[in-house]
Design a protein around this motif. Structure first.
Motif, PDB file in Angstrom:
ATOM      1  N   HIS A 258       0.811  -1.217   0.000  1.00 53.20           N
ATOM      2  CA  HIS A 258       0.000   0.000   0.000  1.00 53.20           C
ATOM      3  C   HIS A 258       0.852   1.278   0.000  1.00 53.20           C
ATOM      4  O   HIS A 258       0.305   2.375   0.130  1.00 53.20           O
ATOM      5  CB  HIS A 258      -0.959  -0.003   1.194  1.00 53.20           C
TER       6      HIS A 258
ATOM      7  N   ALA B 279     -11.540  -7.781   5.883  1.00 52.90           N
ATOM      8  CA  ALA B 279     -11.509  -6.368   5.474  1.00 52.90           C
ATOM      9  C   ALA B 279     -10.078  -5.876   5.263  1.00 52.90           C
ATOM     10  O   ALA B 279      -9.833  -4.994   4.420  1.00 52.90           O
ATOM     11  CB  ALA B 279     -12.217  -5.510   6.517  1.00 52.90           C
TER      12      ALA B 279
ATOM     13  N   MET C 157      -9.922  -3.794   1.780  1.00 54.94           N
ATOM     14  CA  MET C 157     -10.028  -2.338   1.855  1.00 54.94           C
ATOM     15  C   MET C 157      -8.743  -1.634   1.438  1.00 54.94           C
ATOM     16  O   MET C 157      -7.650  -2.199   1.458  1.00 54.94           O
ATOM     17  CB  MET C 157     -10.417  -1.919   3.274  1.00 54.94           C
ATOM     18  N   LYS C 158      -8.897  -0.342   1.095  1.00 56.32           N
ATOM     19  CA  LYS C 158      -7.772   0.534   0.778  1.00 56.32           C
ATOM     20  C   LYS C 158      -8.003   1.898   1.414  1.00 56.32           C
ATOM     21  O   LYS C 158      -9.135   2.240   1.780  1.00 56.32           O
ATOM     22  CB  LYS C 158      -7.630   0.693  -0.741  1.00 56.32           C
TER      23      LYS C 158
ATOM     24  N   TRP D 102     -10.479   3.273   4.611  1.00 56.38           N
ATOM     25  CA  TRP D 102     -11.192   2.060   5.006  1.00 56.38           C
ATOM     26  C   TRP D 102     -10.221   1.001   5.520  1.00 56.38           C
ATOM     27  O   TRP D 102     -10.532   0.274   6.461  1.00 56.38           O
ATOM     28  CB  TRP D 102     -11.994   1.522   3.825  1.00 56.38           C
ATOM     29  N   LEU D 103      -9.039   0.913   4.906  1.00 58.28           N
ATOM     30  CA  LEU D 103      -8.020  -0.016   5.392  1.00 58.28           C
ATOM     31  C   LEU D 103      -7.549   0.389   6.777  1.00 58.28           C
ATOM     32  O   LEU D 103      -7.368  -0.459   7.656  1.00 58.28           O
ATOM     33  CB  LEU D 103      -6.841  -0.059   4.418  1.00 58.28           C
TER      34      LEU D 103
ATOM     35  N   ALA E  75     -10.011  -0.778   9.223  1.00 55.53           N
ATOM     36  CA  ALA E  75      -9.904  -2.219   9.462  1.00 55.53           C
ATOM     37  C   ALA E  75      -8.716  -2.541  10.361  1.00 55.53           C
ATOM     38  O   ALA E  75      -8.798  -3.420  11.234  1.00 55.53           O
ATOM     39  CB  ALA E  75      -9.774  -2.956   8.129  1.00 55.53           C
TER      40      ALA E  75
END
Length: 397
Positions: free
Chosen positions: A248, A299, A303-304, A307-308, A311
Motif C-alpha cells: 500500500h 476487510a 479495503m484501501k 477504510w483499510l 480495518a
C-alpha cells in the motif's frame, strides 16, 4: 496458611489480594512477548539490510515458533521436575542472555539462530505462568485474572512499533534487541526475591495422562481454536507492517505508528473479554469474537485508504477478546492436576500454526503478489472457528 477447598487444593486469593503478584507476572510476560514481536516492526529495516524477501522474513517467525513449540512441548516434564517459579526465572534470564547476543549478528543465518533460541527460552514461561495465575486466584475470578495477564501481550503490541521507531531513529535494530534483553534479565532477577504463588510443581506427564488428554476431542478442538486466535492477533500482526509498506506504499514510520495506535484500545478490550467470559461463558464469547474478528480480518485484504486504516484499528479490538475466554475454557475443560499438561499440549501446536505457519504462508502469498488474498483466507478460517465451538462440551459455571 491459605485455606483448603473440599479437594485439598489451596484456595485462590480474591482478585484484589492476588493483584500485586499478578502484576509482576504481567511485567515478565510483557518483556517476553515484546522480545518476540518487536521483529515485526523492525522487519522492513532488517529486510533492506540483509536483502531478504517476504517469505524469508515470514520464515523468521516460523523458526521462532519452532523453538517455542519445542520448549512448550517439554515444559510439562520440566514443570514436574522443577517448581514453576524456577522455570519462570530460567525463561526470563535465558531470553535476556539470548537477546544480548544480538549485536553480534551480521547475517540472516545468525538472526535465525537468535530467533530459534528466543523461542526456546520464551516457551518455558507460558504453562507455568498460566498455572501461577489460576493458582493465585479463585476460579470465579479467573476471567479477570487472565485478562490482567493478557495485558502483557496487548501492551507489547502497542509498545513494539513505537520502540522500533525509537530504536531505528537513534541506533540499530541489533542494539534495540539487546536493550529488551537487559530488561528481561532484570525482571528475572527481581522474581527470584519477589515472586509468589509459583512454589509448586506440575503433574508428571506420564503416558497414561497424555493418552487420556489426547483422546479427548475437546483438546484437539481447543488446538484449532487457539491456532485461529493466535492467527488473528500474532499471525496478522507480524506481517502487517510489511503488507502496509510493500502493498500500500505506506512508509515504515507511518505504518508502525498506525500499528501502535490500533492497539491502544485493546487494553480495555482485554478486560471486556474477561468480563464477557465471566458473564456469558467462555464458549459463547469465543463464538461471537471469532465471527466478528474474521470479518475484520477479511476487510484487511479488501479495503484501501481510510477504510483499510479503519480495518487495522477494528481487527485487533475484536481479536484480543479471545484469549481470556480461551484460557478460561482450557482451564475449565481439564482437571486441575492436568492443567499445565493441557496447556503444554495445546499451545505449542497453536503457536507453531498461528504464530509461525500463518506468517510464513502470508509471506509466500506476498512474494507471489497475493498479499491481500492471504488476509482474506485467514479471516475465512477464523469465521469457520466460530462454528467449531458448538462441538465442545458445555462448561459448568
Amino acid at each position: 496458611m491459605r485455606p483448603l477447598d473440599n479437594t485439598g487444593q489451596i484456595k485462590g486469593l480474591a482478585f484484589r489480594e492476588a493483584l500485586p503478584h499478578l502484576l509482576l507476572l504481567v511485567a515478565i510476560f510483557f518483556t517476553m512477548f515484546l522480545a518476540r514481536i518487536i521483529l515485526a516492526p523492525l522487519l522492513p529495516a532488517i529486510q533492506g539490510e540483509l536483502n531478504i524477501g517476504h517469505r524469508s522474513a515470514g520464515n523468521l517467525f516460523f523458526i521462532l515458533s519452532t523453538g517455542y513449540f519445542m520448549s512448550l512441548l517439554s515444559s510439562s516434564y520440566l514443570a514436574s521436575r522443577f517448581q514453576h517459579r524456577t522455570l519462570i526465572i530460567a525463561s526470563s534470564i535465558g531470553l535476556g542472555l539470548v537477546l544480548c547476543m544480538a549485536p553480534l549478528v551480521t547475517t540472516i543465518a545468525g538472526l535465525r539462530t537468535i530467533a530459534f533460541l528466543l523461542g526456546l527460552s520464551a516457551g518455558l514461561y507460558l504453562p507455568s505462568g498460566i498455572s501461577a495465575v489460576t493458582h493465585l486466584t479463585r476460579s470465579s475470578h479467573w476471567g479477570r485474572a487472565l485478562a490482567i495477564h493478557e495485558l502483557a501481550p496487548n501492551l507489547a503490541f502497542i509498545v513494539a512499533p513505537l520502540a522500533a521507531e525509537l530504536v531505528l531513529h537513534y541506533t540499530t535494530w541489533r542494539l534495540g534487541l539487546a536493550i529488551t534483553g537487559s530488561g528481561a534479565l532484570l525482571l528475572g532477577l527481581l522474581y527470584t526475591t519477589h515472586g509468589r504463588g509459583t512454589g509448586f510443581r506440575g503433574q508428571m506427564p506420564d503416558r497414561q495422562a497424555a493418552q487420556r488428554l489426547l483422546r479427548q476431542p475437546s483438546l484437539w478442538l481447543l488446538v484449532v481454536l487457539f491456532s485461529l486466535g493466535i492467527s488473528s492477533t500474532l499471525g496478522t500482526y507480524t506481517m502487517l507492517p510489511l503488507y502496509l509498506v510493500s502493498n500500500h506504499g505506506v512508509d515504515h514510520s507511518s505504518a508502525n505508528t498506525l500499528l501502535a495506535l490500533s492497539r491502544v484500545a485493546t487494553l480495555p478490550m482485554a478486560f471486556a473479554g474477561g468480563w464477557m467470559a465471566d458473564r456469558f461463558g467462555p464458549l459463547r464469547t469465543i463464538r461471537v469474537v471469532f465471527l466478528l474478528t474474521g470479518l475484520a480480518t477479511i476487510a484487511l485484504g479488501l479495503m484501501k485508504g481510510p477504510w483499510l486504516q479503519g480495518a487495522v484499528f477494528c481487527q485487533p479490538l475484536l481479536a484480543v477478546c479471545f484469549f481470556p475466554a480461551g484460557f478460561s475454557a482450557l482451564s475449565a475443560l481439564n482437571p486441575p492436576q492436568y492443567r499445565n499438561i493441557s496447556v503444554s499440549l495445546t499451545i505449542p501446536a497453536a503457536f507453531l500454526i498461528g504464530g509461525g505457519g500463518v506468517p510464513l504462508a502470508i509471506g509466500w502469498f506476498g512474494d507471489a503478489g497475493l498479499f491481500p488474498h492471504a488476509f482474506i483466507l485467514t479471516g475465512m478460517l477464523i469465521i469457520l472457528g466460530s462454528g467449531l465451538t458448538a462441538l465442545l462440551p458445555p462448561i459448568k459455571r
